[in-house]
Design an enzyme around this catalytic site. Structure first.
Site, PDB file in Angstrom:
ATOM      1  N   LYS A   1     -14.030  -2.373   8.713  1.00  0.00           N
ATOM      2  CA  LYS A   1     -14.327  -3.258   7.575  1.00  0.00           C
ATOM      3  C   LYS A   1     -13.347  -4.428   7.528  1.00  0.00           C
ATOM      4  O   LYS A   1     -13.672  -5.493   6.984  1.00  0.00           O
ATOM      5  CB  LYS A   1     -14.338  -2.472   6.271  1.00  0.00           C
ATOM      6  CG  LYS A   1     -13.058  -1.702   5.961  1.00  0.00           C
ATOM      7  CD  LYS A   1     -11.987  -2.510   5.276  1.00  0.00           C
ATOM      8  CE  LYS A   1     -10.718  -1.712   5.159  1.00  0.00           C
ATOM      9  NZ  LYS A   1      -9.616  -2.467   4.521  1.00  0.00           N
TER      10      LYS A   1
ATOM     11  N   TRP B   1       0.827  -1.207   0.000  1.00  0.00           N
ATOM     12  CA  TRP B   1       0.000   0.000   0.000  1.00  0.00           C
ATOM     13  C   TRP B   1       0.865   1.262   0.000  1.00  0.00           C
ATOM     14  O   TRP B   1       0.609   2.199  -0.755  1.00  0.00           O
ATOM     15  CB  TRP B   1      -0.945  -0.033   1.167  1.00  0.00           C
ATOM     16  CG  TRP B   1      -1.975   1.047   1.284  1.00  0.00           C
ATOM     17  CD1 TRP B   1      -2.473   1.552   2.457  1.00  0.00           C
ATOM     18  CD2 TRP B   1      -2.690   1.737   0.237  1.00  0.00           C
ATOM     19  NE1 TRP B   1      -3.422   2.516   2.203  1.00  0.00           N
ATOM     20  CE2 TRP B   1      -3.575   2.641   0.843  1.00  0.00           C
ATOM     21  CE3 TRP B   1      -2.638   1.686  -1.154  1.00  0.00           C
ATOM     22  CZ2 TRP B   1      -4.409   3.496   0.116  1.00  0.00           C
ATOM     23  CZ3 TRP B   1      -3.478   2.533  -1.893  1.00  0.00           C
ATOM     24  CH2 TRP B   1      -4.346   3.421  -1.256  1.00  0.00           C
TER      25      TRP B   1
ATOM     26  N   LYS C   1      -4.952   1.457   8.449  1.00  0.00           N
ATOM     27  CA  LYS C   1      -6.355   1.223   8.799  1.00  0.00           C
ATOM     28  C   LYS C   1      -6.421   0.265   9.986  1.00  0.00           C
ATOM     29  O   LYS C   1      -6.421  -0.954   9.817  1.00  0.00           O
ATOM     30  CB  LYS C   1      -7.101   0.647   7.594  1.00  0.00           C
ATOM     31  CG  LYS C   1      -7.128   1.592   6.392  1.00  0.00           C
ATOM     32  CD  LYS C   1      -7.848   0.973   5.207  1.00  0.00           C
ATOM     33  CE  LYS C   1      -7.888   1.930   4.026  1.00  0.00           C
ATOM     34  NZ  LYS C   1      -8.613   1.367   2.865  1.00  0.00           N
TER      35      LYS C   1
ATOM     36  N   GLY D   1     -10.560   4.183   1.671  1.00  0.00           N
ATOM     37  CA  GLY D   1     -11.472   3.905   0.578  1.00  0.00           C
ATOM     38  C   GLY D   1     -11.242   2.503   0.051  1.00  0.00           C
ATOM     39  O   GLY D   1     -10.442   1.736   0.599  1.00  0.00           O
TER      40      GLY D   1
ATOM     41  N   ARG E   1      -6.315  -9.113   1.799  1.00  0.00           N
ATOM     42  CA  ARG E   1      -5.607 -10.012   2.713  1.00  0.00           C
ATOM     43  C   ARG E   1      -6.471 -10.379   3.927  1.00  0.00           C
ATOM     44  O   ARG E   1      -6.329 -11.467   4.487  1.00  0.00           O
ATOM     45  CB  ARG E   1      -4.278  -9.402   3.143  1.00  0.00           C
ATOM     46  CG  ARG E   1      -4.365  -8.220   4.064  1.00  0.00           C
ATOM     47  CD  ARG E   1      -3.040  -7.584   4.342  1.00  0.00           C
ATOM     48  NE  ARG E   1      -2.466  -6.968   3.148  1.00  0.00           N
ATOM     49  CZ  ARG E   1      -1.468  -6.093   3.177  1.00  0.00           C
ATOM     50  NH1 ARG E   1      -0.921  -5.757   4.319  1.00  0.00           N
ATOM     51  NH2 ARG E   1      -1.014  -5.560   2.073  1.00  0.00           N
TER      52      ARG E   1
END
Length: 334
Positions: free
Chosen positions: A195, A20, A110, A140, A259
């Site tokens: 999430k 990322w 996150k 996002g 993942r």
């Protein structure tokens, strides 16, 4: 707040050379910025310099000349107007503590942490460690493998500092990546963190081959759980129906690149927590669900799906048995 840092010319430092962090570094390098990509391990930085790709996390994607890997924090942050932080949540504080300070920070991490002071978002960890006044967060439906190949995607940058959010928006927006701004950093960060927990559950549904109806039902009820929790923490409910909420939930619960979803599938097939923690790729959901469980034990707030995931991951209960218990809860109006 003071004016935003100069957009051009400028240098940006990305702290964390996983998939990322590298993907976001590529987005900014595409805009012509000088980008330093800091890797914790010297051998990884040297390999990226030699091969001009991050073969360990994003094989086959070339690193442009204006993207320079390094294992020196001083070198990465020297002259940087912005530090983009892509470090796993459990290592965030200890990674940033010894580093030089930047004028502003953007969190890509996150996750959530739990301490005696309560639940802590990653932007709060960054602010506490660096004493920075200017912190934003990006979240996002952003699967790194697709972003790095410049496939179309969108995201949200949130900050209480509107000028900083707009500046980051300009830094990242390009032909393949559209960025929106928000002043609801609480909602944007919570959506991104929670999430991952639900994606673990979605992966368990996949691993057990329970079908699409089961997964759709899980995601829908989980969204209600996320909204209820987020609003209680001070977030705006509409944030959870946008890119950093519903959008991220859909991508993370359904993609083969996810993942956390993949980890849930492995758990359903017998992979242990210790084996997940030993993997190269960090599964943030297993740490977020622990933080939420600890917070729930203290606060008494009911989060049935989150608690079910914790029981499977940390108590070793069978996913199918936990699902049966969820299905057997008292019937009530939607």
């Amino acid at each position: 707040m003071s004016d935003s840092p100069t957009l051009s010319p400028g240098k940006v430092a990305v702290i964390g050379a996983g998939a990322w962090g590298t993907a976001v570094a590529l987005l900014m390098a595409q805009k012509g910025l000088e980008v330093a990509l800091w890797a914790r391990r010297r051998e990884q930085a040297e390999a990226m310099l030699a091969m001009r790709e991050n073969r360990e996390y994003l094989p086959g994607i070339a690193l442009p000349a204006n993207l320079q890997p390094t294992s020196s924090a001083a070198e990465a942050l020297e002259g940087a107007a912005l530090a983009v932080v892509a470090v796993p949540s459990r290592a965030l504080a200890q990674t940033l503590a010894p580093m030089p300070r930047a004028p502003a920070y953007l969190s890509l991490t996150k996750g959530l942490a739990y301490t005696d002071d309560g639940l802590t978002r990653m932007s709060q960890v960054i602010a506490a460690v660096t004493r920075a006044e200017r912190v934003a967060a990006l979240s996002g439906p952003n699967l790194a493998e697709e972003i790095a190949r410049f496939q179309p995607a969108a995201s949200v940058v949130a900050s209480s500092d509107a000028a900083l959010a707009r500046w980051v928006q300009k830094l990242l927006t390009g032909p393949s990546f559209r960025v929106y701004t928000s002043n609801d950093i609480v909602g944007v960060e919570l959506g991104g963190a929670l999430k991952n927990v639900i994606a673990l559950a979605a992966g368990m549904v996949d691993g057990l081959r329970l079908g699409d109806n089961a997964k759709a039902s899980l995601m829908t009820r989980a969204l209600r759980e996320i909204v209820r929790f987020g609003v209680a923490q001070g977030a705006q409910s509409e944030t959870f129906y946008g890119l950093s909420g519903l959008g991220d939930l859909i991508a993370t619960c359904t993609s083969l690149h996810s993942r956390n979803r993949g980890a849930g599938e492995k758990i359903a097939r017998g992979t242990t927590l210790r084996e997940l923690e030993a993997g190269k790729q960090v599964v943030e959901g297993i740490y977020t669900v622990k933080a939420l469980h600890e917070w729930g034990q203290r606060s008494g707030v009911e989060m049935p799906i989150t608690e079910a995931v914790w029981r499977v991951v940390y108590q070793g209960e069978k996913p199918l048995e936990v699902l049966s218990a969820l299905m057997g809860r008292e019937a009530k109006p939607e």
